[in-house]
Design a protein around this motif. Structure first.
Motif, PDB file in Angstrom:
ATOM      1  N   SER A  22      -5.461 -10.771  -8.188  1.00  0.00           N
ATOM      2  CA  SER A  22      -6.499 -10.259  -7.539  1.00  0.00           C
ATOM      3  C   SER A  22      -6.065  -9.394  -6.175  1.00  0.00           C
ATOM      4  N   GLN A  23      -6.642  -8.461  -5.810  1.00  0.00           N
ATOM      5  CA  GLN A  23      -6.389  -7.866  -4.664  1.00  0.00           C
ATOM      6  C   GLN A  23      -6.727  -8.400  -3.451  1.00  0.00           C
ATOM      7  N   ALA A  24      -7.405  -9.463  -3.414  1.00  0.00           N
ATOM      8  CA  ALA A  24      -7.731 -10.250  -2.266  1.00  0.00           C
ATOM      9  C   ALA A  24      -6.744 -11.693  -2.092  1.00  0.00           C
ATOM     10  N   LEU A  25      -6.200 -11.407  -0.735  1.00  0.00           N
ATOM     11  CA  LEU A  25      -5.098 -12.421  -0.597  1.00  0.00           C
ATOM     12  C   LEU A  25      -5.500 -13.844  -0.688  1.00  0.00           C
ATOM     13  N   PRO A  26      -6.559 -14.261  -0.333  1.00  0.00           N
ATOM     14  CA  PRO A  26      -6.501 -15.732  -0.328  1.00  0.00           C
ATOM     15  C   PRO A  26      -6.837 -16.003  -2.019  1.00  0.00           C
ATOM     16  N   ALA A  27      -7.549 -15.313  -2.817  1.00  0.00           N
ATOM     17  CA  ALA A  27      -7.614 -15.556  -4.178  1.00  0.00           C
ATOM     18  C   ALA A  27      -6.219 -15.626  -4.842  1.00  0.00           C
ATOM     19  N   ARG A  28      -5.465 -14.627  -4.252  1.00  0.00           N
ATOM     20  CA  ARG A  28      -4.117 -14.361  -5.004  1.00  0.00           C
ATOM     21  C   ARG A  28      -3.261 -15.761  -4.679  1.00  0.00           C
ATOM     22  N   ILE A  29      -2.996 -15.870  -3.309  1.00  0.00           N
ATOM     23  CA  ILE A  29      -2.591 -17.439  -2.954  1.00  0.00           C
ATOM     24  C   ILE A  29      -2.997 -18.595  -3.743  1.00  0.00           C
ATOM     25  N   LEU A  30      -4.276 -18.622  -3.957  1.00  0.00           N
ATOM     26  CA  LEU A  30      -4.681 -19.792  -4.501  1.00  0.00           C
ATOM     27  C   LEU A  30      -4.241 -19.870  -5.936  1.00  0.00           C
ATOM     28  N   GLY A  31      -4.484 -18.816  -6.787  1.00  0.00           N
ATOM     29  CA  GLY A  31      -3.998 -18.720  -8.195  1.00  0.00           C
ATOM     30  C   GLY A  31      -2.548 -19.014  -8.412  1.00  0.00           C
ATOM     31  N   LYS A  32      -1.712 -18.241  -7.423  1.00  0.00           N
ATOM     32  CA  LYS A  32      -0.408 -18.452  -7.464  1.00  0.00           C
ATOM     33  C   LYS A  32       0.045 -19.972  -7.236  1.00  0.00           C
ATOM     34  N   THR A  33      -0.187 -20.706  -6.100  1.00  0.00           N
ATOM     35  CA  THR A  33      -0.294 -21.925  -5.852  1.00  0.00           C
ATOM     36  C   THR A  33      -0.598 -22.973  -6.968  1.00  0.00           C
ATOM     37  N   TYR A  34      -1.535 -22.653  -7.681  1.00  0.00           N
ATOM     38  CA  TYR A  34      -2.118 -23.570  -8.818  1.00  0.00           C
ATOM     39  C   TYR A  34      -1.061 -23.471  -9.819  1.00  0.00           C
ATOM     40  N   ALA A  72       2.213 -22.442  -9.675  1.00  0.00           N
ATOM     41  CA  ALA A  72       3.604 -22.935  -9.353  1.00  0.00           C
ATOM     42  C   ALA A  72       3.637 -24.539  -9.211  1.00  0.00           C
ATOM     43  N   MET A  73       2.371 -24.983  -8.681  1.00  0.00           N
ATOM     44  CA  MET A  73       2.616 -26.602  -8.285  1.00  0.00           C
ATOM     45  C   MET A  73       2.441 -27.184  -9.543  1.00  0.00           C
ATOM     46  N   VAL A  74       1.439 -26.757 -10.198  1.00  0.00           N
ATOM     47  CA  VAL A  74       1.268 -27.672 -11.718  1.00  0.00           C
ATOM     48  C   VAL A  74       2.386 -27.511 -12.575  1.00  0.00           C
ATOM     49  N   ARG A  75       2.901 -26.018 -12.594  1.00  0.00           N
ATOM     50  CA  ARG A  75       3.973 -25.912 -13.507  1.00  0.00           C
ATOM     51  C   ARG A  75       5.300 -26.665 -13.064  1.00  0.00           C
ATOM     52  N   GLY A  76       5.512 -26.646 -11.850  1.00  0.00           N
ATOM     53  CA  GLY A  76       6.788 -27.487 -11.280  1.00  0.00           C
ATOM     54  C   GLY A  76       6.688 -29.138 -11.178  1.00  0.00           C
TER      55      GLY A  76
END
Lengths: 240, 293
Positions: B60-72, B74-78
């Motif tokens: 997404s172009q919105a920063l909060p959504a991008r952070i949320l998506g990427k954290t999800y 990275a966290m679960v995959r890790g």
């Protein structure tokens, strides 16, 4: 007539109490004849019969549920069930985290089951179930311990040579040795560990624990408990 | 359950086998296959939906959504699956009961986390202590489904994120040149074309999901692995049907079940892949066009 009314009223009140107090009994379901899942898929064995009788005497509605042995104490503490009734020996270590009732089975001996009567316990590993008094005993006495999650696996380990012997409650091993057609034998050496088998409760559940404690006392007094022990563990079993 | 099976110790041969295989515990065993299939049927679409949302948020172009998506992602995959399953289910269970504790417990009730114990008032238990065993099982199953969906959703999100990036940029630019809005480009051009890139990764995930279902056992749901171990273990005369250690036979049965599941899935996924490749500017799509011409 008055007495009859009174009796009816009492039964009525008893019924209300029954409907409200559901106590969930947690057991392992893999340790015959203490407790096991029978072929109909229900909890069965000594503790089933004993527990049902206790609930009747304490006027509680009880429900049975099973849980793996290794997580049976944590799941009691997180409230998945209210009582552990699973052939659990009373030890100081466990006493620190849960509260026990008085013992309902007297301290029984633990026995070794091996492939031959002259098996050398120091020649290899001795199998025991994880987090049991037997596992701790083997480790403390300089033998090499190998732990398994279920009682079944400890016996299998002896059969396929991973362990020289398994140390467990004699009442559990006796029928296995008797029905193995001579493949497995009990060693003459026996150990006396643990302070009897009791029911475990959360520290904060004193009210329910006292009800069960009173029911156990009444069963000890009128001899029904002894009769049950003899029925399930054979005529040589220790009684009260 | 059948009249002939009333006294199991006195029968033998085929009757014994018949009675043994239709004992109550075996019927529970057969039902548990349905439990596994049901888990797959609910988890797969749920994970797909979560993955789609995760992937959309991550690009997404919105920063909060991008952070949320990427954290999800990275966290679960890790985190190793097993740790996630052990931790998350307990946390979720206690979290739900804590929220209910805030809502229904009388005020002044003690803080639920007391040392090693987690204790809420009787009314806040989920399910209530007085509800039947069915609800306890259903609740355990639901927790398992949510956990599976979150774990596999993260992997699916990563696959779909990659697939969205793989759609040729020229296609999106052309769409924009036709005057489509961002949302229209996403809906009409990006999403329909992304699937063909996502499919190999998603089909891998589906296979892994099938093979991961025995983790149910770890969560206390009585699945086929639980019953195979329980039924196969040697039985003394305390049981109605004493027998030796038959675990090997039961586990071979499970192996056949899992292999059949993967074989069937391969067939379906192969067809799906052929259908999605039609008319696509990919090597597979090109090969189909040439074969047709």
């Amino acid at each position: 007539m008055k007495k009859l009314l009174l009796a009816t009223a009492l039964v009525g009140f008893g019924g209300v109490a029954l409907a409200q107090d559901v106590v969930r009994l947690g057991t392992e379901g893999a340790y015959p004849p203490y407790n096991f899942i029978n072929d109909a898929g229900e909890v069965d064995g000594f503790e089933r019969k004993f527990g049902d009788e206790l609930c009747k005497r304490a006027a509680l509605t009880c429900e049975w549920t099973t849980n793996e042995w290794d997580s049976i104490i944590p799941n009691l503490q997180s409230g998945n069930y209210d009582v552990i009734i699973a052939g659990m020996s009373i030890t100081d270590e466990r006493e620190e985290i849960v509260d026990f009732t008085q013992a309902y089975i007297p301290p029984a001996s633990s026995a070794y089951l091996a492939l031959s009567a002259d098996a050398d316990l120091m020649s290899g590993a001795v199998a025991a179930q994880t987090s049991t008094i037997q596992a701790a005993f083997v480790a403390e006495n300089g033998m090499q311990v190998v732990e398994y999650a279920t009682p079944e696996e400890t016996v299998a380990a002896v059969k396929n040579g991973e362990a020289v012997a398994v140390l467990a409650d004699k009442d559990y091993l006796k029928p296995i040795a008797a029905e193995s057609n001579g493949e497995l034998v009990l060693l003459a050496k026996e150990e006396s560990i643990g302070g009897g088998v009791g029911m475990a409760f959360r520290d904060s559940d004193d009210a329910v624990r006292e009800k069960f404690d009173a029911a156990i006392t009444s069963m000890k007094e009128d001899g029904t408990l002894n009769a049950m022990i003899l029925e399930y563990f054979g005529p040589e079993a220790k009684t009260w | 359950m059948f009249a002939a099976c009333a006294d199991p110790k006195s029968i033998e041969g085929l009757t014994w086998a018949f009675c043994y295989l239709t004992s109550g515990k075996h019927l529970d065993f057969y039902w548990s296959f349905l439990t596994v299939l049901m888990l797959l049927a609910i988890t797969a679409p749920a994970a797909l939906a979560l993955g789609f949302m995760g992937a959309t948020a991550a690009r997404s172009q919105a920063l909060p959504a991008r952070i949320l998506g990427k954290t999800y992602i990275a966290m679960v995959r890790g985190i190793p699956d097993i740790i996630f399953f052990l931790f998350f289910v307990i946390a979720l269970d206690q979290g739900i009961e804590y929220l209910k504790h805030l809502a229904v417990c009388p005020s002044g009730a003690p803080w639920p986390w007391q040392g090693l114990e987690f204790r809420v008032c009787k009314e806040a238990k989920v399910p209530l202590g007085s509800s039947s065993a069915f609800w306890h099982n259903a609740y355990g199953f639901a927790l398992a489904v949510v956990t599976f969906a979150i774990v596999f959703g993260a992997f699916a999100a990563n696959v779909m994120f990659g697939a969205m990036q793989a759609v040729p940029k020229a296609q999106l630019e052309t769409a924009e040149a036709y005057g489509m809005s961002n949302a229209q480009v996403f809906r009409r051009i990006l999403v329909p074309q992304m699937w063909v890139y996502a499919l190999p990764g998603l089909s891998n995930l589906w296979m892994i999901l099938i093979k991961a279902t025995p983790l149910l056992f770890l969560l206390g749901v009585e699945d086929i692995v639980y019953y195979a171990r329980e039924l196969g273990g040697s039985k003394t005369n305390s049981y109605a049907y004493p027998h030796r250690d038959w675990r090997l036979i039961y586990f071979i049965g499970l192996m056949i079940f899992y292999l059949t599941m993967t074989k069937l899935s391969e067939g379906v996924l192969g067809r799906l892949s052929a259908r999605l490749s039609q008319g696509q500017a990919t090597a597979a799509g090109e090969a189909m066009r040439r074969a047709g011409a």
